[in-house]
Design an enzyme around this catalytic site. Structure first.
Site, PDB file in Angstrom:
ATOM      1  N   ASP A   1       0.820  -1.219   0.000  1.00 45.96           N
ATOM      2  CA  ASP A   1       0.000   0.000   0.000  1.00 45.96           C
ATOM      3  C   ASP A   1       0.851   1.265   0.000  1.00 45.96           C
ATOM      4  O   ASP A   1       2.022   1.260   0.420  1.00 45.96           O
ATOM      5  CB  ASP A   1      -0.896   0.020   1.249  1.00 45.96           C
ATOM      6  CG  ASP A   1      -2.106  -0.872   1.080  1.00 45.96           C
ATOM      7  OD1 ASP A   1      -2.157  -1.629   0.090  1.00 45.96           O
ATOM      8  OD2 ASP A   1      -2.995  -0.828   1.953  1.00 45.96           O
ATOM      9  N   ASP A   2       0.202   2.352  -0.448  1.00 47.24           N
ATOM     10  CA  ASP A   2       0.655   3.747  -0.276  1.00 47.24           C
ATOM     11  C   ASP A   2       1.712   4.208  -1.256  1.00 47.24           C
ATOM     12  O   ASP A   2       2.120   5.373  -1.213  1.00 47.24           O
ATOM     13  CB  ASP A   2       1.164   3.999   1.149  1.00 47.24           C
ATOM     14  CG  ASP A   2       0.096   3.759   2.194  1.00 47.24           C
ATOM     15  OD1 ASP A   2      -1.088   3.719   1.821  1.00 47.24           O
ATOM     16  OD2 ASP A   2       0.451   3.599   3.378  1.00 47.24           O
TER      17      ASP A   2
ATOM     18  N   HIS B   1       3.932  -2.388   3.070  1.00 45.24           N
ATOM     19  CA  HIS B   1       3.940  -1.018   2.545  1.00 45.24           C
ATOM     20  C   HIS B   1       5.238  -0.742   1.785  1.00 45.24           C
ATOM     21  O   HIS B   1       6.308  -1.205   2.207  1.00 45.24           O
ATOM     22  CB  HIS B   1       3.797   0.003   3.678  1.00 45.24           C
ATOM     23  CG  HIS B   1       2.496  -0.087   4.416  1.00 45.24           C
ATOM     24  ND1 HIS B   1       2.282  -1.003   5.435  1.00 45.24           N
ATOM     25  CD2 HIS B   1       1.333   0.596   4.275  1.00 45.24           C
ATOM     26  CE1 HIS B   1       1.044  -0.855   5.896  1.00 45.24           C
ATOM     27  NE2 HIS B   1       0.442   0.100   5.208  1.00 45.24           N
TER      28      HIS B   1
ATOM     29  N   HIS C   1      -5.764   3.053  -4.595  1.00 41.54           N
ATOM     30  CA  HIS C   1      -5.759   3.347  -3.163  1.00 41.54           C
ATOM     31  C   HIS C   1      -6.170   4.807  -2.946  1.00 41.54           C
ATOM     32  O   HIS C   1      -5.679   5.451  -2.013  1.00 41.54           O
ATOM     33  CB  HIS C   1      -4.361   3.067  -2.597  1.00 41.54           C
ATOM     34  CG  HIS C   1      -4.326   2.827  -1.116  1.00 41.54           C
ATOM     35  ND1 HIS C   1      -5.226   2.020  -0.459  1.00 41.54           N
ATOM     36  CD2 HIS C   1      -3.489   3.295  -0.141  1.00 41.54           C
ATOM     37  CE1 HIS C   1      -4.947   1.985   0.833  1.00 41.54           C
ATOM     38  NE2 HIS C   1      -3.898   2.770   1.050  1.00 41.54           N
TER      39      HIS C   1
ATOM     40  N   HIS D   1      -5.329   9.565  -0.609  1.00 41.19           N
ATOM     41  CA  HIS D   1      -5.292   8.772   0.620  1.00 41.19           C
ATOM     42  C   HIS D   1      -6.222   9.353   1.678  1.00 41.19           C
ATOM     43  O   HIS D   1      -5.832   9.645   2.818  1.00 41.19           O
ATOM     44  CB  HIS D   1      -3.873   8.674   1.178  1.00 41.19           C
ATOM     45  CG  HIS D   1      -3.674   7.472   2.064  1.00 41.19           C
ATOM     46  ND1 HIS D   1      -3.943   7.490   3.414  1.00 41.19           N
ATOM     47  CD2 HIS D   1      -3.234   6.216   1.786  1.00 41.19           C
ATOM     48  CE1 HIS D   1      -3.668   6.302   3.931  1.00 41.19           C
ATOM     49  NE2 HIS D   1      -3.236   5.511   2.965  1.00 41.19           N
TER      50      HIS D   1
END
Length: 801
Positions: free
Chosen positions: A104-105, A256, A155, A159
């Site tokens: 993620d991210d 991540h 995603h 965010h």
């Protein structure tokens, strides 16, 4: 009955001067527009960069502990893969001994490539849920990731917790991320993971409608079975331990590739993959797992939340804001059930992915959640990537320029305060070492005062009456530059002694001054504007420096006479703080750049030596001052010689005057650019004066709007109070400088109350004037503007309509 049409007189053909003025005026509008477009472009770049960095539109709220009684229990007990078909929610779990690695991210240029290398070394693929703003900033990383055979999901773009957002914001987040993926790698995706999500049993009453709406737009929402908690930086062993599923179950594992230092994640990843392979686990992507669950060729896996071989379904009414709706253009989703990007097939059905360099069936299945971006989505995506690339290049440059401007502004303030103090103490010394300051023997011989006049009927009488009260013997020459309002007749009717009026065809202020110099009877000539009023001792004070034979010209102290209006007060502050404080500094450095047209004195022979007042530029006063320096003459400032001038009384007049000044200064500096290489005393201006003028009067003011733009931006989007305090600190520094300048000139401090408003309004106008002048110079307006000086407007003194 017949009638005759009266004959119409022939229309007078415009004169050469009128045609030149018309052409010059026509050229200004595009340049003003271009200057404004540059400012608009700067603002747009900053807004885009702020949006990418979540400084604009950022919503940091994260929901926690909400009720979940409206969420179907079968969904809460289901697996991590949530889809909607025909309004029916369906969850699936990853088959046994299967790991779906998700990150993620990201992406980031530091950690994502390192993770990709570990994946490639171990011959596995993963699914990366990417933040759209990061995708747009690092498109090359995304393309490499997709080409390697990995899969991407959304995603959101910024965010943000979608449970707090409306339908419009939700669709923008999806659309913008799809555009970013299209521009970066030429793909769109059907996979989605919400920020701050975890296991599916954490879905609550606020997030459930969001997932339902997203599902109805054709997306698969991906939750987590096992969280490595690598963001806590617990160490490699803990990351491996927490990421390991229990009882040989399959799992969607969360790690991540952004959000801080991910060195532990990189180290743990290789260890984790080897450990799980040793246990008999296989690795795949989300689409690969769903292909197994749906019976695709690459292996049939078990379905169902509990691994019992069946999917868990829950009927859901199509009541969400997105039910049956058409997705946003960037997502490319059509009617309900159509996959984003225009593909009808579900993940795992074998759809072709053209972005991957590997065309094997295995890669196609594991990337089947992606579709090739086409049409407007592709082109809009590329436009977004290009725009972000420009912002990523421009903003760091602007930040450095802002630093340079800040240092330059504060450096100028420091130099002005220190050198102005030294100048004042030197010129007003009454005792001490060296005794009282003196230029030399008192100059008492007569001098010639030249008054160029063009349509000065409102001012010429006051000007001549002030000269008639001079305490110094003078000859007055009024050069009427083709006035049409009776200026010549008014000057002659006054009957003042020692006044000669010379009439010439309209040729501009430089020509009028040169005519006066040629007709001067004495060796010292004083030049002034036709709207200026001298104090009785102004001429006497002005000519005293000529006791030094090395001095060729003297600048006087020009004061704003009409200072009781807002515009007049602003200019009064500028004259005292800017012009006169600057002249003290330049005088001490022996590189005075400009003798003001309102009050200045010259040796007649020196003026003739340099060719007189030049018609090459719009700033003849700056032009001849630099020429005097290059001829080896010294130019000084005489603060005690005061004259009162009528400043522009309207913004239009002010713009016209300052535009002429700033553009003319650029012309003069360009004309004398070879002074940079002059040797000896004549090269002092080129070595010291020209760099200072370029830095302080052109570069710094042109870039100074950066300070205001960044300040406003920071106040609105970053930290209002911190930004306001920083702005006030700079204002205090300016106020100190202005107060000191007022003290040196013995001015009343009450006008300083206008300084904050001057910084907010007047200064912005001066920025635009200078930017306008710079654009004119850069766009080749130099030759065209040389014609404008013959319209007579160049010779019009400030303040005359």
């Amino acid at each position: 009955m017949t009638s005759t049409t009266p004959s119409r007189g022939r229309r007078r053909a415009p004169t050469k001067m009128e045609r030149a003025a018309g052409k010059a005026a026509a050229l200004q509008k595009p340049r003003v527009i271009l200057a404004l477009l540059l400012l608009l472009g700067l603002t747009s770049v900053m807004l885009l960069d702020g949006y990418l960095r979540s400084e604009i539109g950022n919503d940091a709220r994260v929901r926690d502990g909400a009720a979940y009684d409206k969420v179907p229990q079968k969904i809460l007990d289901g697996g991590p893969l949530l889809t909607f078909t025909g309004g029916t929610a369906k969850t699936q779990s990853v088959p046994k001994k299967t790991i779906v690695l998700t990150f993620d991210d990201g992406p980031t240029p530091t950690w994502t490539p390192q993770i990709l290398k570990v994946l490639d070394d171990n011959d596995i693929e993963a699914t990366f849920f990417m933040v759209g703003s990061m995708v747009s900033r690092y498109p090359g990383v995304v393309k490499d990731l997709v080409d390697q055979g990995n899969e991407v999901g959304i995603h959101t773009f910024t965010h943000v917790d979608l449970s707090y957002q409306g339908t419009g914001r939700l669709q923008r987040e999806l659309k913008q991320t799809q555009l970013a993926l299209a521009g970066a790698a030429g793909i769109t995706t059907t996979l989605f993971r919400a920020p701050y999500s975890s296991e599916i049993n954490a879905v609550d009453n606020y997030s459930w409608p969001v997932y339902r709406e997203i599902g109805n737009l054709g997306y698969t929402s991906v939750f987590v079975d096992t969280d490595s908690d690598d963001w806590k930086k617990p160490g490699v062993s803990k990351i491996v331990q927490w990421a390991t599923p229990k009882n040989n179950e399959g799992a969607v594992v969360l790690m991540h590739d952004a959000g801080g230092d991910r060195s532990e994640t990189v180290k743990a990843l290789d260890t984790y993959i080897k450990k799980m392979k040793a246990k008999g686990y296989s690795f795949t992507t989300v689409s690969g797992a769903m292909a197994k669950l749906n019976g695709a060729p690459n292996g049939a896996g078990r379905t169902g939340a509990t691994g019992s071989g069946q999917a868990v379904e829950a009927g859901v009414g199509q009541t969400g804001a997105g039910a049956g709706a058409v997705a946003s253009a960037g997502a490319g989703a059509g009617a309900l059930g159509e996959q984003p990007g225009g593909a009808q097939s579900a993940p795992g059905s074998g759809s072709t992915n053209s972005s991957s360099s590997n065309s094997s069936n295995k890669v196609n299945v594991e990337q089947s959640g992606q579709q090739k971006a086409t049409g407007s989505t592709l082109y809009e995506g590329k436009a977004l990537i290009y725009a972000v690339a420009v912002a990523e290049w421009v903003l760091p440059l602007l930040s450095w320029l802002l630093l340079v401007v800040g240092i330059s502004v504060m450096g100028r303030f420091g130099m002005m305060l220190i050198l102005a103090r030294c100048h004042y103490r030197q010129r007003n010394r009454k005792r001490g070492k060296g005794g009282k300051f003196s230029w030399g023997p008192t100059v008492t011989r007569p001098v010639t005062v030249i008054v160029p006049a063009y349509n000065e009927k409102e001012c010429i009488a006051n000007t001549l009456h002030s000269l008639a009260q001079s305490t110094h013997p003078i000859e007055i020459i009024v050069v009427d530059d083709g006035s049409t309002d009776g200026t010549k007749e008014i000057a002659e009717s006054l009957g003042l002694p020692n006044v000669r009026v010379i009439r010439q065809e309209n040729a501009g202020k430089p020509a009028a001054l040169n005519n006066g110099v040629r007709n001067a009877s004495y060796d010292i000539v004083v030049m002034m504007d036709g709207d200026t009023v001298f104090e009785p001792d102004a001429v006497h004070q002005l000519v005293q420096p000529f006791a030094d034979p090395g001095i060729g010209a003297v600048a006087g102290n020009a004061k704003v006479g009409n200072r009781n209006t807002v515009i007049g007060a602003w200019q009064h502050i500028e004259y005292v703080m800017g012009f006169n404080l600057d002249r003290r500094m330049y005088d001490l450095l022996r590189c005075m750049p400009t003798i003001p047209g309102a009050i200045g004195a010259f040796r007649r022979d020196a003026v003739l030596e340099v060719g007189g007042m030049s018609e090459d530029t719009l700033a003849e006063d700056t032009d001849i001052t630099i020429a005097m320096h290059r001829a080896g003459w010294r130019v000084v400032y005489q603060e005690h010689a005061r004259a009162w001038t009528e400043a522009p009384s309207s913004l239009k007049q002010l713009w016209s005057q300052r535009y002429r000044w700033s553009y003319g200064t650029m012309q003069a500096l360009w004309k004398h650019r070879k002074s940079l290489t002059d040797k000896g005393p004549s090269g002092r201006f080129g070595r010291i004066g020209m760099p200072l003028v370029v830095i302080f009067q052109i570069i710094t003011p042109v870039l100074a709007p950066l300070i205001d733009v960044f300040t406003v931006y920071s106040m609105i989007f970053v930290d209002f109070w911190a930004s306001l305090l920083a702005w006030l600190a700079v204002l205090v520094v300016q106020l100190v400088c202005a107060a000191y300048a007022f003290r040196l000139d013995r001015e009343k401090y009450r006008y300083l109350a206008m300084l904050p408003l001057q910084q907010l309004a007047y200064r912005q106008m001066m920025y635009l004037v200078l930017i306008h002048s710079s654009v004119t110079a850069l766009t080749g307006g130099r030759l065209r503007w040389q014609k404008l000086k013959r319209t007579g407007e160049v010779g019009t003194p400030a303040g005359v309509s």
